[in-house]
Write an enzyme that holds these catalytic residues in place. Structure first.
Site, PDB file in Angstrom:
ATOM      1  N   ASP A 198       0.906  -1.139   0.000  1.00 28.92           N
ATOM      2  CA  ASP A 198       0.000   0.000   0.000  1.00 28.92           C
ATOM      3  C   ASP A 198       0.949   1.193   0.000  1.00 28.92           C
ATOM      4  O   ASP A 198       1.508   1.544   1.052  1.00 28.92           O
ATOM      5  CB  ASP A 198      -0.884   0.018   1.247  1.00 28.92           C
ATOM      6  CG  ASP A 198      -1.879   1.169   1.183  1.00 28.92           C
ATOM      7  OD1 ASP A 198      -1.471   2.268   0.732  1.00 28.92           O
ATOM      8  OD2 ASP A 198      -3.039   0.990   1.559  1.00 28.92           O
ATOM      9  N   HIS A 199       1.178   1.775  -1.164  1.00 29.53           N
ATOM     10  CA  HIS A 199       2.305   2.706  -1.255  1.00 29.53           C
ATOM     11  C   HIS A 199       2.119   3.952  -0.386  1.00 29.53           C
ATOM     12  O   HIS A 199       3.080   4.647  -0.084  1.00 29.53           O
ATOM     13  CB  HIS A 199       2.625   3.069  -2.711  1.00 29.53           C
ATOM     14  CG  HIS A 199       1.720   4.090  -3.321  1.00 29.53           C
ATOM     15  ND1 HIS A 199       0.488   3.782  -3.834  1.00 29.53           N
ATOM     16  CD2 HIS A 199       1.877   5.421  -3.523  1.00 29.53           C
ATOM     17  CE1 HIS A 199      -0.075   4.882  -4.299  1.00 29.53           C
ATOM     18  NE2 HIS A 199       0.749   5.896  -4.127  1.00 29.53           N
ATOM     19  N   HIS A 261      -5.681   2.884   0.685  1.00 30.60           N
ATOM     20  CA  HIS A 261      -4.981   4.079   1.165  1.00 30.60           C
ATOM     21  C   HIS A 261      -5.763   4.837   2.243  1.00 30.60           C
ATOM     22  O   HIS A 261      -5.233   5.183   3.292  1.00 30.60           O
ATOM     23  CB  HIS A 261      -4.698   5.061   0.019  1.00 30.60           C
ATOM     24  CG  HIS A 261      -4.007   4.441  -1.172  1.00 30.60           C
ATOM     25  ND1 HIS A 261      -3.125   3.402  -1.061  1.00 30.60           N
ATOM     26  CD2 HIS A 261      -4.076   4.721  -2.497  1.00 30.60           C
ATOM     27  CE1 HIS A 261      -2.683   3.069  -2.265  1.00 30.60           C
ATOM     28  NE2 HIS A 261      -3.241   3.851  -3.154  1.00 30.60           N
TER      29      HIS A 261
END
Ligand code: BG6
Length: 507
Positions: A198-199, A261
């Site tokens: 999950d950047h 996010h």
């Protein structure tokens, strides 16, 4: 282990974390993510001296490329997208460890070639059998790729060597598919070797939420239902769906970014202080927060979805979603979503968390705004405070990274007029070094085996439990409301907050 000298320990902690002997295999190396983010991040890490000298990068895709062609593609992407300056000597060293394996995902011969390539790299570059497999491929191929890795004995290294799987989002499209996918992956890799990306968790400003809350004393006493009126988490984008019609249509904004996010941002904002910063303690606290999330009873009133219509953005005329190439003109896919959630625990009972995201909105901005209650009593005349808003603490995740605190101050002059002012912390002013890209941090952490910034499958599943009923409701009820590109989304979203006597921030 700590030494007897605290000063030395403090210095040691500042030493860079450098990956040991290792290599990275990227599946889906011809895709956008790989070109714009992954390859540049690998170069940036090398440039910062954080990769081992023999680091090797293997590309796997259905292209008739030789190693040199692949190296050229990486070179172009690095030149165009890397964060740090191009240095020929760094590039040369990295390029020597680049290999390409052509093949599709059910090609057994190609997987054998991959195995031979890895063995050769171990001998030639000293990678020690330690390899991470990055699945930057459409989700429908995740099971196939991990099964092929197992079939060809690539999921376990020789001796003590590690093998890790890095899985890009989306992790499933609902709870059931996420559970199924998880089962397949765990038949092949042990949980400690699975890194779900999950950047957002790799962003400096997101990690700083924990520093802000738990390394200071002045915020946490206010961080609860006694002082907080509500919380707004916004992720607004000015871009449309670009060339991603195939991925986006049928998925939509809520599955694309709220499930991951935004719910991760919510978890970090709402969770209790973890016992320590190891992965287990963090997951425990995030999970507690996510599992306490309560959906509103009336989803029709407290959720909104929208779809961008033709409009203007940055002086350019832009297409509506239904006119974009590759989109079904009847599509009901949301490009905007706003939802109201509550967290059913002692700290947050009764405090709404409003989450919103959208494409083709007024501007690109991600922020978490903690909006405080008004003072319980005011000794001032109402006319003196009529321009005073609510106190707020805003974590500016991007692009203008920092933190703003808004509070009331007396306007200089002879009357007691009070107006909002802000106090700002900006990364650019306080730190000389620019923040690493999220993918630099995350790739380095994979190579180091550090799982702190990667969601566990329980978190992924808990997040789907929150989203599934909303998606089901939307499926059965109507269509998304159209909003003009370049504006702040559908009217219904404003009405949703107005009914609660609140309004969205205009960042
Ligand atoms: C991705 C989504 O996860 O995040 C994209 O799939 C979105 O739709 C992107 O554009 C935004 O990332 P960032 O880091 O630019 O906010």
């Amino acid at each position: 282990m700590s030494s007897d000298n605290p000063l030395r320990d403090a210095q040691d902690r500042r030493l860079p974390r450098i990956a040991g002997p290792s290599g990275l295999v990227i599946f889906g190396v011809t895709g956008d993510l790989s070109r714009k983010k992954l390859m540049p991040a690998v170069y940036d890490l090398a440039n910062r001296g954080l990769l081992p000298p023999g680091f090797s990068l293997v590309g796997y895709a259905r292209r008739d490329w030789a190693d040199e062609d692949f190296a050229q593609v990486v070179h172009d992407s690095v030149k165009e997208h890397s964060r740090t300056p191009f240095r020929e000597e760094v590039w040369q060293q990295l390029a020597e460890g680049m290999r390409f394996v052509p093949g599709d995902f059910d090609d057994d011969a190609a997987f054998e070639k991959l195995k031979a390539t890895i063995n050769d790299l171990d001998k030639a570059r000293g990678t020690g059998g330690n390899f991470a497999f990055y699945l930057s491929v459409p989700p429908k191929f995740f099971p196939k790729v991990v099964q092929q890795l197992k079939k060809h004995g690539l999921n376990e290294g020789p001796g003590d060597a590690w093998r890790r799987a890095v899985i890009e989002k989306p992790f499933g499209h609902d709870l059931k598919s996420a559970e199924e996918l998880n089962q397949v992956i765990h038949q092949v890799f042990r949980s400690r070797n699975v890194f779900r990306i999950d950047h957002y968790l790799g962003k400096e400003t997101v990690q700083n939420i924990m520093a802000l809350r738990f390394a200071n004393t002045m915020f946490e006493p206010l961080w609860n239902r006694s002082y907080v009126d509500h919380i707004q988490i916004t992720m607004a984008e000015d871009i449309g769906i670009g060339g991603r019609a195939g991925y986006y249509d049928g998925i939509g904004s809520a599955r694309d970014v709220i499930q991951n996010h935004l719910l991760q941002l919510l978890a970090l904002t709402a969770m209790e202080e973890p016992a320590s910063f190891d992965a287990n303690s963090l997951v425990t606290e995030k999970l507690k927060a996510l599992s306490a999330v309560k959906l509103p009873d009336d989803l029709g009133k407290h959720t909104v979805r929208g779809q961008y219509a033709h409009g203007w953005q940055g002086g350019e005329e832009v297409l509506g979603y239904l006119e974009e190439e590759g989109i079904n003109p009847q599509s009901k896919t949301d490009t905007y979503a706003a939802i109201k959630l509550e967290i059913d625990n002692r700290r947050w009972a009764g405090v709404p968390f409003y989450l919103r995201t959208g494409k083709r909105l007024g501007r690109r901005v991600t922020e978490i705004a903690v909006v405080f209650q008004r003072a319980p009593h005011s000794p001032f005349d109402t006319t003196d405070t009529q321009e005073l808003g609510q106190n707020a603490l805003v974590i500016r995740v991007q692009p203008d990274e920092g933190i703003t605190i808004r509070f009331g101050s007396k306007v200089p002059g002879t009357s007691m007029e009070i107006r909002d002012v802000t106090m700002d912390f900006a990364y650019g002013e306080s730190f000389t070094e620019s923040s690493p890209e999220a993918y630099e941090r995350l790739i380095l952490d994979v190579l180091l085996g550090d799982a702190n910034l990667f969601p566990r499958h329980q978190e992924v599943e808990e997040s789907w439990k929150i989203l599934d009923p909303i998606e089901e409701y939307w499926d059965k009820h109507g269509r998304p409301e159209q909003y003009t590109a370049g504006t702040w989304g559908p009217k219904a979203a404003d009405e949703m907050l107005a009914r609660d006597g609140r309004s969205w921030r205009r960042p």
